[in-house]
Motif scaffolding. Sequence first.
Motif, PDB file in Angstrom:
ATOM      1  N   LYS A   1       1.702  19.715  43.642  1.00  0.00           N
ATOM      2  CA  LYS A   1       0.295  19.403  43.408  1.00  0.00           C
ATOM      3  C   LYS A   1      -0.253  18.749  44.667  1.00  0.00           C
ATOM      4  O   LYS A   1       0.418  17.939  45.284  1.00  0.00           O
ATOM      5  CB  LYS A   1       0.121  18.416  42.248  1.00  0.00           C
ATOM      6  N   ALA A   2      -1.476  19.078  45.043  1.00  0.00           N
ATOM      7  CA  ALA A   2      -2.095  18.468  46.222  1.00  0.00           C
ATOM      8  C   ALA A   2      -3.542  18.144  45.907  1.00  0.00           C
ATOM      9  O   ALA A   2      -4.248  18.933  45.287  1.00  0.00           O
ATOM     10  CB  ALA A   2      -2.023  19.413  47.414  1.00  0.00           C
ATOM     11  N   GLN A   3      -3.970  16.973  46.345  1.00  0.00           N
ATOM     12  CA  GLN A   3      -5.354  16.542  46.153  1.00  0.00           C
ATOM     13  C   GLN A   3      -5.897  16.107  47.505  1.00  0.00           C
ATOM     14  O   GLN A   3      -5.262  15.327  48.219  1.00  0.00           O
ATOM     15  CB  GLN A   3      -5.391  15.379  45.158  1.00  0.00           C
ATOM     16  N   TYR A   4      -7.075  16.615  47.857  1.00  0.00           N
ATOM     17  CA  TYR A   4      -7.716  16.268  49.126  1.00  0.00           C
ATOM     18  C   TYR A   4      -7.837  14.757  49.273  1.00  0.00           C
ATOM     19  O   TYR A   4      -8.179  14.055  48.326  1.00  0.00           O
ATOM     20  CB  TYR A   4      -9.096  16.928  49.199  1.00  0.00           C
ATOM     21  N   ASP A   5      -7.565  14.241  50.453  1.00  0.00           N
ATOM     22  CA  ASP A   5      -7.677  12.810  50.724  1.00  0.00           C
ATOM     23  C   ASP A   5      -8.678  12.518  51.826  1.00  0.00           C
ATOM     24  O   ASP A   5      -9.601  11.753  51.629  1.00  0.00           O
ATOM     25  CB  ASP A   5      -6.306  12.238  51.082  1.00  0.00           C
TER      26      ASP A   5
ATOM     27  N   ILE B   1      -7.330  18.436  61.273  1.00  0.00           N
ATOM     28  CA  ILE B   1      -6.327  18.564  60.223  1.00  0.00           C
ATOM     29  C   ILE B   1      -6.810  17.803  58.992  1.00  0.00           C
ATOM     30  O   ILE B   1      -7.675  16.932  59.089  1.00  0.00           O
ATOM     31  CB  ILE B   1      -4.931  18.094  60.672  1.00  0.00           C
ATOM     32  N   THR B   2      -6.270  18.149  57.837  1.00  0.00           N
ATOM     33  CA  THR B   2      -6.725  17.597  56.570  1.00  0.00           C
ATOM     34  C   THR B   2      -5.592  16.844  55.891  1.00  0.00           C
ATOM     35  O   THR B   2      -4.460  17.314  55.861  1.00  0.00           O
ATOM     36  CB  THR B   2      -7.209  18.731  55.636  1.00  0.00           C
ATOM     37  N   GLY B   3      -5.923  15.680  55.329  1.00  0.00           N
ATOM     38  CA  GLY B   3      -4.942  14.879  54.621  1.00  0.00           C
ATOM     39  C   GLY B   3      -4.974  15.176  53.127  1.00  0.00           C
ATOM     40  O   GLY B   3      -6.039  15.357  52.542  1.00  0.00           O
ATOM     41  N   TYR B   4      -3.796  15.225  52.529  1.00  0.00           N
ATOM     42  CA  TYR B   4      -3.654  15.459  51.096  1.00  0.00           C
ATOM     43  C   TYR B   4      -2.701  14.448  50.488  1.00  0.00           C
ATOM     44  O   TYR B   4      -1.712  14.070  51.109  1.00  0.00           O
ATOM     45  CB  TYR B   4      -3.062  16.848  50.820  1.00  0.00           C
ATOM     46  N   ARG B   5      -2.996  14.030  49.256  1.00  0.00           N
ATOM     47  CA  ARG B   5      -2.024  13.322  48.436  1.00  0.00           C
ATOM     48  C   ARG B   5      -1.219  14.407  47.741  1.00  0.00           C
ATOM     49  O   ARG B   5      -1.802  15.300  47.137  1.00  0.00           O
ATOM     50  CB  ARG B   5      -2.719  12.457  47.387  1.00  0.00           C
ATOM     51  N   VAL B   6       0.091  14.338  47.842  1.00  0.00           N
ATOM     52  CA  VAL B   6       0.934  15.376  47.249  1.00  0.00           C
ATOM     53  C   VAL B   6       1.895  14.754  46.240  1.00  0.00           C
ATOM     54  O   VAL B   6       2.260  13.576  46.345  1.00  0.00           O
ATOM     55  CB  VAL B   6       1.724  16.154  48.326  1.00  0.00           C
ATOM     56  N   GLU B   7       2.279  15.564  45.266  1.00  0.00           N
ATOM     57  CA  GLU B   7       3.193  15.110  44.225  1.00  0.00           C
ATOM     58  C   GLU B   7       4.115  16.256  43.834  1.00  0.00           C
ATOM     59  O   GLU B   7       3.662  17.390  43.684  1.00  0.00           O
ATOM     60  CB  GLU B   7       2.379  14.655  43.015  1.00  0.00           C
TER      61      GLU B   7
END
Length: 77
Positions: A29-33, A48-54
Amino acid sequence: MQRSLSSLQHDLVPITINVGEDFKSIVWKAQYDMDFNTECLFCFSEQITGYRVEDEEGHSGKVAVCPHCEKVNAIYA
């Protein structure tokens, strides 16, 4: 280069992501940060784009990914 995503989150069991690894193959799962105004290490795109991942087990962290080549560029807190 490897770094434990939970090294800054001491309560979680670590998940390991390699810098340079393909983003889709390591994330459940990834959510834009946030966006970073820095050049990609691999294809030299300008952002580049940061994501919170789980993962499936709920272990989480944050990764910076190039939206063009989809490679992990960094792990951040």
